[in-house]
Design a protein around this motif. Structure first.
Motif, short mmCIF file in Angstrom:
data_model
loop_
_atom_site.label_atom_id
_atom_site.label_comp_id
_atom_site.label_asym_id
_atom_site.label_seq_id
_atom_site.Cartn_x
_atom_site.Cartn_y
_atom_site.Cartn_z
N GLY A 820 42.28 -9.17 -39.74
CA GLY A 820 42.12 -10.56 -39.34
C GLY A 820 40.74 -10.95 -38.88
N ALA A 821 39.73 -10.12 -39.08
CA ALA A 821 38.37 -10.44 -38.62
C ALA A 821 37.81 -11.61 -39.42
N SER A 822 36.95 -12.40 -38.77
CA SER A 822 36.28 -13.50 -39.43
C SER A 822 35.06 -12.99 -40.20
N ALA A 823 34.49 -13.86 -41.03
CA ALA A 823 33.29 -13.47 -41.76
C ALA A 823 32.15 -13.15 -40.81
N ASP A 824 32.02 -13.92 -39.74
CA ASP A 824 30.96 -13.64 -38.77
C ASP A 824 31.15 -12.27 -38.14
N ASP A 825 32.40 -11.93 -37.80
CA ASP A 825 32.69 -10.61 -37.23
C ASP A 825 32.31 -9.51 -38.23
N LEU A 826 32.64 -9.73 -39.49
CA LEU A 826 32.36 -8.73 -40.50
C LEU A 826 30.85 -8.54 -40.70
N LEU A 827 30.11 -9.64 -40.68
CA LEU A 827 28.66 -9.54 -40.86
C LEU A 827 27.99 -8.92 -39.65
N LYS A 828 28.53 -9.17 -38.46
CA LYS A 828 28.00 -8.49 -37.27
C LYS A 828 28.21 -6.99 -37.40
N LEU A 829 29.38 -6.61 -37.87
CA LEU A 829 29.68 -5.19 -38.06
C LEU A 829 28.74 -4.57 -39.09
N ALA A 830 28.38 -5.35 -40.10
CA ALA A 830 27.53 -4.84 -41.17
C ALA A 830 26.04 -4.87 -40.81
N GLU A 831 25.67 -5.54 -39.72
CA GLU A 831 24.26 -5.78 -39.45
C GLU A 831 23.47 -4.51 -39.22
N GLY A 832 24.10 -3.50 -38.58
CA GLY A 832 23.37 -2.26 -38.35
C GLY A 832 22.91 -1.63 -39.65
N GLY A 833 23.81 -1.58 -40.63
CA GLY A 833 23.46 -1.01 -41.93
C GLY A 833 22.43 -1.86 -42.65
N ARG A 834 22.57 -3.18 -42.56
CA ARG A 834 21.61 -4.08 -43.21
C ARG A 834 20.21 -3.91 -42.61
N SER A 835 20.15 -3.81 -41.28
CA SER A 835 18.85 -3.65 -40.62
C SER A 835 18.20 -2.33 -41.03
N GLU A 836 19.01 -1.29 -41.12
CA GLU A 836 18.45 0.01 -41.52
C GLU A 836 17.98 -0.05 -42.97
N PHE A 837 18.72 -0.78 -43.82
CA PHE A 837 18.29 -0.94 -45.21
C PHE A 837 16.94 -1.65 -45.28
N LEU A 838 16.75 -2.69 -44.48
CA LEU A 838 15.47 -3.40 -44.49
C LEU A 838 14.32 -2.45 -44.16
N ARG A 839 14.60 -1.54 -43.27
CA ARG A 839 13.59 -0.55 -42.90
C ARG A 839 13.32 0.41 -44.05
N ARG A 840 14.38 0.83 -44.74
CA ARG A 840 14.22 1.71 -45.90
C ARG A 840 13.49 0.99 -47.04
N ARG A 841 13.88 -0.24 -47.26
CA ARG A 841 13.43 -1.03 -48.40
C ARG A 841 11.94 -1.28 -48.40
N TRP A 842 11.37 -1.43 -47.21
CA TRP A 842 10.01 -1.91 -47.12
C TRP A 842 9.01 -1.08 -47.92
N ARG A 843 9.15 0.21 -47.91
CA ARG A 843 8.14 1.07 -48.52
C ARG A 843 8.13 0.98 -50.04
N TYR A 844 9.16 0.39 -50.64
CA TYR A 844 9.25 0.32 -52.09
C TYR A 844 8.84 -1.05 -52.65
N LEU A 845 8.52 -2.00 -51.77
CA LEU A 845 8.21 -3.35 -52.23
C LEU A 845 6.81 -3.40 -52.86
N LEU A 846 6.72 -4.09 -53.97
CA LEU A 846 5.48 -4.17 -54.74
C LEU A 846 4.78 -5.53 -54.59
N TYR A 847 5.51 -6.52 -54.07
CA TYR A 847 4.99 -7.88 -54.04
C TYR A 847 5.10 -8.47 -52.64
N LYS A 848 4.27 -9.43 -52.34
CA LYS A 848 4.24 -10.05 -51.01
C LYS A 848 5.00 -11.36 -51.02
#
Length: 848
Positions: A820-848
């Motif tokens: 019964g969780a809301s979308a906001d609840d689900l995205l809060k739960l997912a935020e830790g993984g998303r934030s870590e992905f942003l950290r991983r992702r940065w080193r592979y970016l080719l464009y500004k």
């Protein structure tokens, strides 16, 4: 030892809760308080102890913290933690859980453990130092970087203000490129001088470590003291925070490091060189302990504005109480009441109304540690290693959560746990009338609402002045290859992985271009899902012959989804040119992964001709795919919308999946991350039969999630992914439910439609038309999850929720949706993984 002394000692050690232990034992509590006070020098704690009831909190409610923390430890979300809760100037809860260390030895967690605070450094040390200089008249919020660091080369960066640095609205990237090697302050300055903004300042919140590295440098240039010395002299020492400091000795002896919580096993990593670590010579384990975990802070020698501070829960309690006291503690003033108030006032930092304070988080995607009950307007921050603070002025409460969730393998996740602990703490407050919280939220909402139009006006003006010319023309990898006369492929026999989207700016197919190139010999074609012409929508596609070139077309969506060794044997290289859509479950990325894996085995280089992410390369949305559920529709552990070009994605999977391919990306010319496809000057070509417009591509990350369930997403209509329906859906009810959510940039209109293919073929469906009203603030995955939550709520007996997991590929999110969780609840739960992905992702970016 008498029982009451045992009880008192257990409370001091954090092994028992004073509220649970007291139960009328006034003598025990009195002795406990005396012992607690006597131990303050040893443990670095000066706040008095009180039972929850005496301080205005519910002891039974606080007791609910223990089982949820222990469960998370049992689920391996973290090895251990220390939780401390203060209320009305007293410590009412102070407990240690689990283990401080698991590798190489198991050690029990203690309340006096010293933790790597990670990004709590930003608020405890750097923000407070900057605000101290501001109230002393040394710097101003509207001062620019260029006033203090004139060596910076980017003219736009020089105009960034102190206020924008503190609120993460500078336009700087999230971090320096870890692939560029440097060390020390001088190395950092060399990188900083050359660092360019990725976008205009003042228009978008992008959490950036660079912002606080710059702030620390300004502290040093203005005060003459490095940020660690300035913070020690002006904050930690006056407050009596005896166990708080930056750790500049990266070679601590085992004895000195004993109280430090170890963090990650960095075996095989190359960002932590030249130091000793606790480890095992036989296994090669290298455990960081007493050395900062953040790689950028590490290469700066342990002192940086964004990370590097170490502390205990008891010391942080002193700091939190100082802020609640209006900047004073034990008769000493650290900041003025006006400064503390200004620091924690809401500042709108996005068009949708996200708010930060000066340095502090208030209400953004990073605010999950507020929990569900503390009012908007309270403030806090988190740290990557598993630390957090949340402070509520209305109830005079603070919650400190310290863990080393990255120990030992970097895979822990405490985002949901921190939120649960904060929720319990807020629910335990008994002496604050709900009317006070409501009034505080109303005041916050009014302040934020008043700023949103001004922010949007400023943002539109800044974007307009910084926008690219109207006639900009982005050249794809194939155009760049043509312009250089195919020099990279000179004399090679090549195989081409492509379809109808592989074409140059004139519309000529890459197949024909390479077939006619005088210095390249095209000998084979490979086709992905939907075939070489992108017209087939079927489960298997057979090998064929290209009618124009006469070349064999080997299907990578048939009996096998990989090129066979004999098909690669006569090739010198493989070229990949397919337009991606920027969404995880689009299968072209899995085709690329499989091609790279087989090419690595065969020793053949892979040339990826890069193309734009059509839905821009900035926005990242949704939960990370579970590592144990990867497949042809989930090629790697990335979010649903990953904000990368196909070339950048190839770089990431090649390194993170240890494919080992000889990968060479032919970069685009003229593309920037903020661009949507309609800003590239290119012609839209449907990447697949049902991806017919940029609007549908924008909707696809969220709406596409639903298509494996028993609802139609418009396949077999003229508007795939723009409608959702089923025979059992009442479109008016569903539209009303979704419109009531007030989702940014989207409205829902009730419709009836009859799909001519796929789910509910030839059956009339009730449903909704999804209308994007502002793509700049529209979040596709939030929209898709909101529809899923509404279907579960309104049609629990009709909608087949279990099938939603096939493209979601995240068991925890699916389970929470089912409960019964809301979308906001689900995205809060997912935020830790998303934030870590942003950290991983940065080193592979080719464009500004």
């Amino acid at each position: 030892m008498p029982n009451f002394l045992k009880t008192a000692t257990a409370i001091i050690r954090g092994e028992r809760d004073p509220g649970q232990a007291a139960h009328g034992l006034s003598l025990c509590l009195a002795i406990c308080c005396l012992l607690f006070a006597a131990s303050s020098t040893l443990l670095g704690q000066s706040l008095p102890l009180a039972s929850p009831q005496a301080a205005g909190m519910d002891a039974a409610k606080l007791a609910e913290i223990e089982p949820i923390v222990n469960k998370a430890i049992g689920d391996k979300a973290l090895p251990g933690a220390v939780v401390l809760i203060g209320h009305n100037g007293k410590v009412v809860y102070r407990r240690a859980f689990g283990s401080r260390s698991l590798v190489p030895n198991v050690e029990k967690m203690t309340v006096d453990t010293i933790f790597d605070l990670a990004s709590l450094t930003k608020v405890v040390a750097t923000t407070t130092s900057v605000l101290k200089l501001i109230e002393d008249g040394k710097i101003r919020l509207n001062d620019t970087i260029g006033m203090y660091i004139p060596e910076i080369e980017d003219a736009q960066a020089k105009r960034v203000t102190i206020r924008e640095l503190l609120t993460h609205t500078t336009g700087y990237a999230p971090d320096f490129d870890l692939g560029v090697k440097w060390s020390g302050r001088e190395g950092m300055l060399g990188a900083l001088y050359k660092e360019k903004l990725r976008g205009p300042s003042g228009v978008k919140f992008v959490y950036s470590d660079i912002n606080f590295i710059v702030l620390a440098e300004i502290v040093q240039r203005v005060s003459g003291k490095s940020v660690n010395v300035f913070a020690h002299d002006n904050i930690f020492k006056p407050l009596g925070m005896a166990n708080t400091d930056f750790q500049t000795d990266l070679d601590l002896s085992p004895q000195a490091a004993a109280r430090y919580a170890p963090t990650e096993n960095i075996r095989g990593q190359n960002n932590y060189l030249g130091s000793k670590f606790e480890g095992d010579e036989k296994t090669g384990d290298r455990i960081l302990r007493g050395a900062v975990h953040d790689p950028t802070a590490y290469r700066m020698g342990g002192v940086a504005g964004h990370a590097g501070l170490f502390s205990t829960a008891d010391d942080l309690a002193i700091f939190c109480q100082m802020l609640l006291n209006g900047g004073r503690s034990n008769g000493r003033r650290i900041l003025s009441p006006a400064t503390v108030s200004r620091m924690t006032q809401p500042i709108v930092v996005s068009e949708r109304g996200d708010t930060r304070g000066l340095g502090w988080d208030i209400d953004t995607q990073f605010s999950s540690n507020r929990g569900e009950l503390f009012p908007l307007g309270s403030f806090g921050h988190t740290g990557f290693t598993g630390t957090s603070i949340w402070i509520d002025r209305v109830s005079q409460t603070f919650v400190i959560f310290l863990s080393n969730r990255v120990h030992p393998d970097g895979k822990g996740n405490v985002t949901p746990l921190r939120a649960k602990v904060a929720t319990i703490a807020a629910a335990a407050v008994t002496d604050t009338p709900i009317e006070k919280w409501k009034a505080a939220e109303a005041e916050y909402s009014a302040k934020a609402a008043a700023q949103i139009p001004l922010f949007r006006e400023h943002s539109d003006g800044a974007k307009s002045s910084a926008s690219l010319p109207k006639q900009v023309q982005v050249m794809n990898g194939i155009d760049v290859l043509e312009r250089t006369n195919f020099k990279l492929l000179d004399g090679m026999k090549v195989g081409l992985v492509t379809n109808h989207t592989g074409r140059d700016l004139s519309g000529k197919l890459t197949t024909d271009i390479l077939a006619e190139a005088p210095n390249v010999k095209l000998v084979a074609l490979f086709s992905p899902e939907h075939g070489i012409r992108g017209e087939l929508d079927q489960e298997k596609i057979e090998d064929a012959k290209d009618p124009k070139t006469g070349l064999p077309v080997y299907s990578l969506y048939g009996e096998t989804r990989r090129p066979k060794p004999e098909q690669l044997a006569g090739l010198d290289a493989i070229v990949y040119d397919i337009q991606d859509i920027g969404t995880r479950f689009y299968t072209y990325t899995a085709t690329l992964r499989n091609v790279m894996e087989e090419a690595a085995k065969a020793g053949k280089p892979v040339y990826v001709l890069d193309r734009p992410d059509p839905i821009n390369g900035e926005n990242v949305e949704g939960p990370i795919a579970d590592a144990d559920k990867l497949s042809f529709i989930a090629a790697h552990t990335v979010p649903v919308r990953y904000g990368m070009t196909i070339g950048e994605f190839a770089k990431m999977i090649n390194e993170e999946r240890k494919i080992g391919a000889d990968l060479r990306v032919v970069e685009m010319s003229g593309w920037s991350r903020r661009m949507w496809f309609d800003e590239t000057g290119q012609t839209w070509v449907n990447p697949s039969p049902n991806m017919r417009s940029l609007t549908e591509a924008t909707l696809y990350p969220g709406i596409g999630l639903l298509e494996t369930t028993n609802v139609s997403v418009g396949r077999g209509t003229d508007t795939p992914f723009e409608v959702v329906g089923a025979p059992w859906i009442d479109g008016r009810v569903l539209a009303a439910e979704l419109n009531a959510l007030g989702l940014n940039g989207v409205r829902f209109v009730p419709v009836r439609f009859t799909p001519k293919a796929s789910v509910h073929k030839d059956v009339e469906c009730g449903g909704i038309n999804i209308v994007i009203t502002d793509r700049a603030v529209f979040n596709s995955v939030r929209t898709g999850l909101s529809i899923a939550a509404a279907l579960r709520k309104l049609y629990p007996n009709d909608w087949q929720i279990e099938r939603f997991g096939r493209l979601l590929v995240n068991a925890e999110i699916l389970a929470r949706l089912g409960s019964g969780a809301s979308a906001d609840d689900l995205l809060k739960l997912a935020e830790g993984g998303r934030s870590e992905f942003l950290r991983r992702r940065w080193r592979y970016l080719l464009y500004k």
